[in-house]
Design a protein around this motif. Sequence first.
Motif, PDB file in Angstrom:
ATOM      1  N   ASN A  32       0.755  -1.283  -0.057  1.00 34.27           N
ATOM      2  CA  ASN A  32      -0.030  -0.003  -0.196  1.00 34.27           C
ATOM      3  C   ASN A  32       0.948   1.216  -0.006  1.00 34.27           C
ATOM      4  OD1 ASN A  32      -1.965   2.133   0.564  1.00 34.27           O
ATOM      5  ND2 ASN A  32      -2.638   1.117   2.237  1.00 34.27           N
ATOM      6  N   TRP A  33       0.643   2.135  -0.847  1.00 37.30           N
ATOM      7  CA  TRP A  33       1.588   3.081  -1.152  1.00 37.30           C
ATOM      8  C   TRP A  33       1.103   4.477   0.171  1.00 37.30           C
ATOM      9  CZ3 TRP A  33       6.104   3.813  -3.558  1.00 37.30           C
ATOM     10  CH2 TRP A  33       6.271   3.311  -4.623  1.00 37.30           C
ATOM     11  N   GLY A  34      -0.004   4.021   0.874  1.00 38.04           N
ATOM     12  CA  GLY A  34      -0.452   4.939   1.721  1.00 38.04           C
ATOM     13  C   GLY A  34       0.486   4.596   2.891  1.00 38.04           C
ATOM     14  N   GLU A  35       0.913   3.498   3.081  1.00 37.65           N
ATOM     15  CA  GLU A  35       1.541   3.037   4.226  1.00 37.65           C
ATOM     16  C   GLU A  35       3.144   3.778   4.094  1.00 37.65           C
ATOM     17  OE1 GLU A  35       1.033   1.405   6.942  1.00 37.65           O
ATOM     18  OE2 GLU A  35      -1.149   0.694   6.342  1.00 37.65           O
ATOM     19  N   ALA A  36       3.586   4.665   5.350  1.00 33.66           N
ATOM     20  CA  ALA A  36       4.710   5.077   5.163  1.00 33.66           C
ATOM     21  C   ALA A  36       5.771   4.368   4.915  1.00 33.66           C
ATOM     22  CB  ALA A  36       4.953   6.085   6.267  1.00 33.66           C
ATOM     23  N   SER A  37       6.001   3.269   5.482  1.00 38.13           N
ATOM     24  CA  SER A  37       7.000   2.172   5.494  1.00 38.13           C
ATOM     25  C   SER A  37       7.170   1.706   4.112  1.00 38.13           C
ATOM     26  CB  SER A  37       6.932   1.062   6.618  1.00 38.13           C
ATOM     27  OG  SER A  37       5.638   0.320   6.490  1.00 38.13           O
ATOM     28  N   HIS A  38       5.958   1.422   3.673  1.00 38.97           N
ATOM     29  CA  HIS A  38       5.945   0.804   2.063  1.00 38.97           C
ATOM     30  C   HIS A  38       6.211   1.975   1.224  1.00 38.97           C
ATOM     31  CE1 HIS A  38       2.510  -1.935   3.210  1.00 38.97           C
ATOM     32  NE2 HIS A  38       3.511  -2.153   4.007  1.00 38.97           N
ATOM     33  N   LYS A  39       5.945   3.003   1.340  1.00 36.51           N
ATOM     34  CA  LYS A  39       6.407   4.008   0.635  1.00 36.51           C
ATOM     35  C   LYS A  39       7.865   4.360   0.466  1.00 36.51           C
ATOM     36  CE  LYS A  39       5.138   8.785  -1.058  1.00 36.51           C
ATOM     37  NZ  LYS A  39       4.375  10.077  -1.103  1.00 36.51           N
ATOM     38  N   ALA A  40       8.342   4.701   1.706  1.00 36.77           N
ATOM     39  CA  ALA A  40      10.004   4.618   2.065  1.00 36.77           C
ATOM     40  C   ALA A  40      10.871   3.822   1.370  1.00 36.77           C
ATOM     41  CB  ALA A  40      10.139   4.933   3.430  1.00 36.77           C
ATOM     42  N   ASN A  41      10.411   2.661   1.333  1.00 37.53           N
ATOM     43  CA  ASN A  41      11.393   1.477   0.773  1.00 37.53           C
ATOM     44  C   ASN A  41      10.236   0.491   0.113  1.00 37.53           C
ATOM     45  OD1 ASN A  41      13.019  -0.246  -0.098  1.00 37.53           O
ATOM     46  ND2 ASN A  41      14.519   0.310   1.401  1.00 37.53           N
ATOM     47  N   PRO A  42       9.742   0.545  -1.036  1.00 35.67           N
ATOM     48  CA  PRO A  42       8.833  -0.361  -1.621  1.00 35.67           C
ATOM     49  C   PRO A  42       9.401  -1.976  -1.987  1.00 35.67           C
ATOM     50  CG  PRO A  42       9.358   1.443  -3.279  1.00 35.67           C
ATOM     51  CD  PRO A  42      10.123   1.855  -1.920  1.00 35.67           C
ATOM     52  N   TYR A  43      10.790  -1.804  -1.698  1.00 38.59           N
ATOM     53  CA  TYR A  43      11.098  -2.964  -2.439  1.00 38.59           C
ATOM     54  C   TYR A  43      11.919  -3.951  -1.346  1.00 38.59           C
ATOM     55  CZ  TYR A  43      11.432  -0.108  -6.643  1.00 38.59           C
ATOM     56  OH  TYR A  43      10.971   0.550  -7.420  1.00 38.59           O
ATOM     57  N   ARG A  44      11.415  -3.289  -0.015  1.00 40.80           N
ATOM     58  CA  ARG A  44      11.744  -4.244   1.254  1.00 40.80           C
ATOM     59  C   ARG A  44      10.482  -5.145   1.724  1.00 40.80           C
ATOM     60  NH1 ARG A  44      14.230  -0.146   5.405  1.00 40.80           N
ATOM     61  NH2 ARG A  44      16.017  -0.291   4.034  1.00 40.80           N
ATOM     62  N   ASN A  45      11.075  -6.139   2.521  1.00 41.94           N
ATOM     63  CA  ASN A  45      10.256  -7.304   2.671  1.00 41.94           C
ATOM     64  C   ASN A  45       9.029  -7.501   2.054  1.00 41.94           C
ATOM     65  OD1 ASN A  45      11.593  -7.422   5.232  1.00 41.94           O
ATOM     66  ND2 ASN A  45      10.439  -5.210   6.022  1.00 41.94           N
ATOM     67  N   ARG A  46       9.167  -7.954   0.689  1.00 45.32           N
ATOM     68  CA  ARG A  46       8.312  -8.385  -0.506  1.00 45.32           C
ATOM     69  C   ARG A  46       8.331  -9.775  -0.595  1.00 45.32           C
ATOM     70  NH1 ARG A  46       6.522  -3.454  -3.241  1.00 45.32           N
ATOM     71  NH2 ARG A  46       4.864  -4.976  -3.815  1.00 45.32           N
ATOM     72  N   ASP A  47       7.340 -10.416  -1.191  1.00 49.33           N
ATOM     73  CA  ASP A  47       7.223 -11.622  -1.513  1.00 49.33           C
ATOM     74  C   ASP A  47       8.401 -12.108  -2.043  1.00 49.33           C
ATOM     75  OD1 ASP A  47       6.653 -14.058  -3.066  1.00 49.33           O
ATOM     76  OD2 ASP A  47       4.546 -13.388  -3.310  1.00 49.33           O
ATOM     77  N   PRO A  48       9.093 -13.254  -1.441  1.00 50.14           N
ATOM     78  CA  PRO A  48      10.378 -13.851  -1.853  1.00 50.14           C
ATOM     79  C   PRO A  48      10.339 -13.917  -3.732  1.00 50.14           C
ATOM     80  CG  PRO A  48       9.967 -14.808   0.035  1.00 50.14           C
ATOM     81  CD  PRO A  48       8.684 -14.111  -0.345  1.00 50.14           C
ATOM     82  N   ARG A  49       9.341 -14.177  -4.123  1.00 44.41           N
ATOM     83  CA  ARG A  49       9.231 -14.275  -5.708  1.00 44.41           C
ATOM     84  C   ARG A  49       9.403 -13.101  -6.549  1.00 44.41           C
ATOM     85  NH1 ARG A  49       3.527 -17.799  -5.438  1.00 44.41           N
ATOM     86  NH2 ARG A  49       3.147 -16.102  -3.916  1.00 44.41           N
ATOM     87  N   PHE A  50       9.323 -11.804  -5.603  1.00 45.66           N
ATOM     88  CA  PHE A  50       9.576 -10.681  -6.329  1.00 45.66           C
ATOM     89  C   PHE A  50      10.869 -10.592  -6.592  1.00 45.66           C
ATOM     90  CE2 PHE A  50      11.066  -6.247  -5.509  1.00 45.66           C
ATOM     91  CZ  PHE A  50      10.428  -5.582  -6.272  1.00 45.66           C
ATOM     92  N   TYR A  51      11.733 -10.860  -5.660  1.00 45.08           N
ATOM     93  CA  TYR A  51      13.493 -10.698  -6.008  1.00 45.08           C
ATOM     94  C   TYR A  51      13.860 -11.791  -6.811  1.00 45.08           C
ATOM     95  CZ  TYR A  51      12.425  -8.350  -1.676  1.00 45.08           C
ATOM     96  OH  TYR A  51      11.861  -7.555  -0.656  1.00 45.08           O
ATOM     97  N   ALA A  52      13.212 -12.789  -7.070  1.00 40.61           N
ATOM     98  CA  ALA A  52      13.532 -13.998  -8.169  1.00 40.61           C
ATOM     99  C   ALA A  52      12.975 -13.414  -9.588  1.00 40.61           C
ATOM    100  CB  ALA A  52      13.043 -15.193  -7.705  1.00 40.61           C
ATOM    101  N   SER A  53      12.089 -12.659  -9.534  1.00 41.30           N
ATOM    102  CA  SER A  53      11.237 -12.262 -10.778  1.00 41.30           C
ATOM    103  C   SER A  53      11.393 -10.930 -11.410  1.00 41.30           C
ATOM    104  CB  SER A  53       9.901 -12.499 -10.578  1.00 41.30           C
ATOM    105  OG  SER A  53       9.560 -13.576 -10.175  1.00 41.30           O
TER     106      SER A  53
END
Length: 615
Positions: free
Chosen positions: A360-381
């Motif tokens: 959610n872009w409305g979450e401050a922590s998500h917006k500050a670093n959108p590539y942190r703590n995502r689904d592991p498949r994100f980093y492989a794809s």
Amino acid sequence: MNQLLKKIYISIGIAGAFTVSACNTDFLNTKPLGEATKDDVWQDPALAEAFVNEIYNGLSSGGFLETMLSSATDETMFTHNYGMKNMGEATISPTDAEYVNTRGTFQWGEMYKRIRACNVFFQNIQKVPFDKTATGERLKGEVYFLRAYYYHQLVRAYGGVPLVDVVYTLDDKDYTIDRASFSDCVEHIVKDCDSAVFYLHAKDASIIKGRATEGAAMALKSRILIYAASDLHDFPTAKAKSTVMAAAQKPEVLAYTSGNRTERWQRAKAAAKAVMDLGRYSLAFPSPATPEEASANYQQLFLADNTESIFSRYFLNTKSEAGGQIGLYNGLNGYHNWSGNTPTQLLIDDYEMSDGTLFNWGEASHKANPYRNRDPRFYASILYDGANWRQRPTDVASKDPANQTQTGVYEVWEPEQQKIINSPGLDTRQGPVENWNGSFTGYYMKKFIDPNVDAQYFRQEVPYPFFRYTEVLFNYAEACIELGEDGEAREYLNKIRTRAGMPAFTESGAALKARFQREKEIEMVFEEQRFFDVRRWMVAPVTVGRALRGINVVGKLKPNVKVTLYQRNETNYDYTYTPVTLVNENRIWLDKMYFMPLQRDEMNRNNKLVQNPGY
């Protein structure tokens, strides 16, 4: 005078030819040594098998084409000025052949060319003197599978199509034929799949990889029956969701107009379960210990065969096959690759957080670093700004010793000017390597690209998965959800989630169905599933109908920090991420796009064809 001499020379030449002919006629019976006649083919088992090999060529490079089908969905955007733009903008028409040229795998003429070859095979196979009965049976099974596959490609793109099981000749008086009903086409495909299973049963061990097997035929049957049970192909459901579908002249060509839909879901469930019960396939890397291991496993899953490979297309560097260039087509321009099909921000936002909550872009922590703590498949794809990648080509290596994806604009200290300047990343369209190339979205594909091969103009031997076991599990779970068997659906969906390093589903009903659809999007990204899934689920207006989005990344130096050669470093930089709407394509959805239009020239040749609604 010149004309007279010409006639004389011609007459002499003709007379000479007849004189030679009268002396020796052997040359008239000589046939090219490198060619075989149609009669030769069916007298020689090796030539008969070569004939079947040519039918396989209709598979093309699978999904490893320069313009991927994902760029007609919300998964990727095609960077260049050709390809799938007319499909994303819903401007395609019966006279527009652009998508036909780029999508040979459901091109009307190309598919029927291969179907005709299948029919020629069945008309002649009994003449072939095979040393072993099993060889002839195996080839029959393979051709039944191939005919079923090519028909399924046509049906899922166009709806019901003419069913042709005879070989037309020049002596036939009428080549026109009506489109068969959707249900008849499904039954034809199922029958061919069942015939393939009959002839290929217990022969998998003796079949060279890349050829059809019993499991491949069963997986194809599972897929077509899942399609048959879906919303788009149940006419009461489809017409309630689409005024264009409701206006269809012959709705039976596009969907079931009667019958028991529950029975269709039960049949689809049974077909998927039959593949599962074979016991030959399983999820690869099913139990990762950490999210990092899950990501590494998922990346490896698509670089070689494994326990869930059912039917794949293989490529050899020695043959310079186009499918081996998937990395060149889609790689970063800062590596001298072509940046073809680039992931959209829409796709990136659909990846969940590692705890299973939505991004959610409305979450401050998500917006500050959108590539942190995502689904592991994100980093492989996905290759995103700052992602580690392979070594740069020699002419670029000094600009990026860290080998990191650079899709942003970063401040650097310019010693000669004694000031801070903005430096576009190496992998941007403003970068110093190839500024005419590069992603508009700010992302690149990672899935399917071998990180261990040469970075520039390379070919790789990564197989394209037409069918893998995960799809079968999705088919089974989907049927269970539609039948109200949520517990059974969760059991198998959570096997996929566990392999991905993600929390289990606990939802039921509509919430579980929504989670399932998102899960399939992420798990099977870039595998040519989503183009058809969003149509048969009839969710295209709110998925592929969304405006394209990308990302702007800016790195600003922290106070009193001077960096002369950029490298991602949160100690030195503050980063901001701003999602942006892209204007390169005017992505919209029109309901006519549930099916592709029949080509105008094909309808001119066959006046019995009825066009799909909306065109």
